[in-house]
Design a protein around this motif. Sequence first.
Motif, short mmCIF file in Angstrom:
data_model
loop_
_atom_site.label_atom_id
_atom_site.label_comp_id
_atom_site.label_asym_id
_atom_site.label_seq_id
_atom_site.Cartn_x
_atom_site.Cartn_y
_atom_site.Cartn_z
N PHE A 206 -18.70 -14.99 -57.80
CA PHE A 206 -19.37 -15.32 -56.42
C PHE A 206 -20.30 -14.56 -55.96
O PHE A 206 -21.31 -15.11 -55.31
CB PHE A 206 -18.11 -15.25 -55.60
CG PHE A 206 -17.04 -16.40 -55.61
CD1 PHE A 206 -17.13 -17.51 -55.18
CD2 PHE A 206 -15.88 -15.99 -56.31
CE1 PHE A 206 -16.44 -18.55 -54.93
CE2 PHE A 206 -14.94 -17.07 -56.45
CZ PHE A 206 -15.15 -18.51 -55.98
N ALA A 207 -20.52 -13.41 -56.51
CA ALA A 207 -21.85 -12.71 -56.12
C ALA A 207 -22.95 -13.27 -56.69
O ALA A 207 -24.31 -13.32 -56.17
CB ALA A 207 -21.84 -11.08 -56.47
N SER A 208 -22.86 -13.83 -57.66
CA SER A 208 -24.02 -14.80 -58.03
C SER A 208 -24.63 -15.88 -57.64
O SER A 208 -25.66 -16.40 -57.74
CB SER A 208 -23.54 -15.03 -59.58
OG SER A 208 -23.19 -14.12 -60.51
N ILE A 209 -23.77 -16.34 -56.55
CA ILE A 209 -24.11 -17.63 -55.79
C ILE A 209 -25.21 -17.07 -54.88
O ILE A 209 -26.37 -17.48 -54.55
CB ILE A 209 -23.08 -17.91 -54.75
CG1 ILE A 209 -21.81 -18.52 -55.57
CG2 ILE A 209 -23.65 -18.79 -53.81
CD1 ILE A 209 -20.78 -18.88 -54.91
N LEU A 210 -25.27 -15.58 -54.38
CA LEU A 210 -26.43 -15.02 -53.79
C LEU A 210 -27.35 -14.19 -54.60
O LEU A 210 -28.74 -14.47 -54.27
CB LEU A 210 -25.90 -13.94 -52.63
CG LEU A 210 -24.75 -14.66 -51.45
CD1 LEU A 210 -24.60 -13.40 -50.65
CD2 LEU A 210 -25.71 -15.46 -50.84
N ALA A 211 -26.96 -13.92 -55.89
CA ALA A 211 -27.94 -13.14 -56.41
C ALA A 211 -28.82 -13.84 -57.61
O ALA A 211 -29.99 -13.72 -57.95
CB ALA A 211 -27.28 -12.25 -57.29
N ALA A 212 -28.37 -15.21 -57.81
CA ALA A 212 -29.28 -16.04 -58.60
C ALA A 212 -30.21 -16.52 -57.98
O ALA A 212 -30.56 -16.42 -56.69
CB ALA A 212 -28.41 -17.36 -59.07
#
Length: 227
Positions: A206-212
Amino acid sequence: MEQYESPVNAIPPAAIAMALLIIGVEIVFSAAGAGFVGGAEGIGWRLSALQEYAYSPLVWDAIIERNEYSFDLLKRFVTYAFVNSSFLSSIFAAALTLALGKFVGEIFGNVPMLIVFFVSIIFGALVFGILLDGLRPLYGSFVPVYGLIGAYTYVIFVRLGSLGANQLQAFRLIGILLAIQLVFGLVFGGDQIWIAELAGFIAGFFASILAAPGGWTAFVKRMRRPR
């Protein structure tokens, strides 16, 4: 003359830094355990480090019940992830950090990769402390490794979606890993550290949603795109 690119240089610096940190700490412990540094006291450095830097549900209880926010407690939400139980465990975790960090870092960039890495560490500790009681310590570098697996899964999830394929296939790796842990738990006895590792995976995903690349805006556009 034909030039060849170094495979080491291709790895993002953030992934290299995290792997070196894991290995560097382990080199000190292994050297101390072998008597090369620290003298007679060096043999107990790993155990002392676990007592000083590992995390446990008691840390969470102290924060919630006594409103104790000392540095000694708060640091454990991060430091536990850099104290491993053995040389083999450290090497394996460092190798996975390099491999997964290369994949994630090349797509996300160095800073976003570090965000995923440390968010996974902290969230894993939070969930471990909330769900469990007692003295069971949490330590080792596999929680952030699972966080990077979560980021890897997110990337595959998005790619499959863009191809119109079944996105559930992206979760095949974590499914296999959890199945292996279940088998080992049944054969050799359960180890509750899987709770923190699964939490790390969820946090990484879920952090990847913002980090991508594109962050939340790109994610919303993909969700609104007609299937």
